[in-house]
Design a protein around this motif. Structure first.
Motif: not given
Length: 126
Positions: A98-119
């Protein structure tokens, strides 16, 4: 290749395949350029492709007020990768995946991507 880098490359490959419907071998070669093909990376890519329908069904059960089609391609691809790791591989702790997915979301997604992925992924492991 470190797992983090393999996950990022897998995201790029799967994203390209979904967005442009390129040939898998060509996409892998283009994404890796001169880098050696990594077994973990290839396992992620092939695993997501082979189990895409089942992975998507699993993800859909944890989306609230969203359809999978409405989820941005970066987030959808990251959810598929992480779900594959959580359900099929189970060789890394859930919190690491999960942490890796959230961190990658911060790099490749937008500001809300990490929170969405984590949820979504947090609901999946409960």
């Amino acid at each position: 290749m470190k797992r983090r880098n393999a996950r990022e490359k897998a995201l790029q490959i799967l994203f390209s395949l979904d967005a442009e419907e390129y040939d898998l071998a060509t996409t892998i070669d283009h994404t890796l350029d001169e880098e050696e093909h990594d077994s973990f990376l290839l396992n992620l890519v092939n695993g997501v492709i082979e189990n895409k329908e089942e992975i998507d069904e699993k993800i859909k059960t944890y989306l609230e007020k969203w359809s999978l089609d409405r989820v941005a391609l970066v987030e959808r691809t990251l959810l598929r990768l992480a779900t594959y790791e959580l359900v099929y591989l189970q060789d890394a702790p859930e919190s690491v995946v999960i942490n890796e997915a959230v961190e990658i979301a911060h790099v490749f997604g937008d500001d809300k991507s990490g929170k969405f992925i984590n949820g979504v992924l947090s609901k999946m492991i409960k």
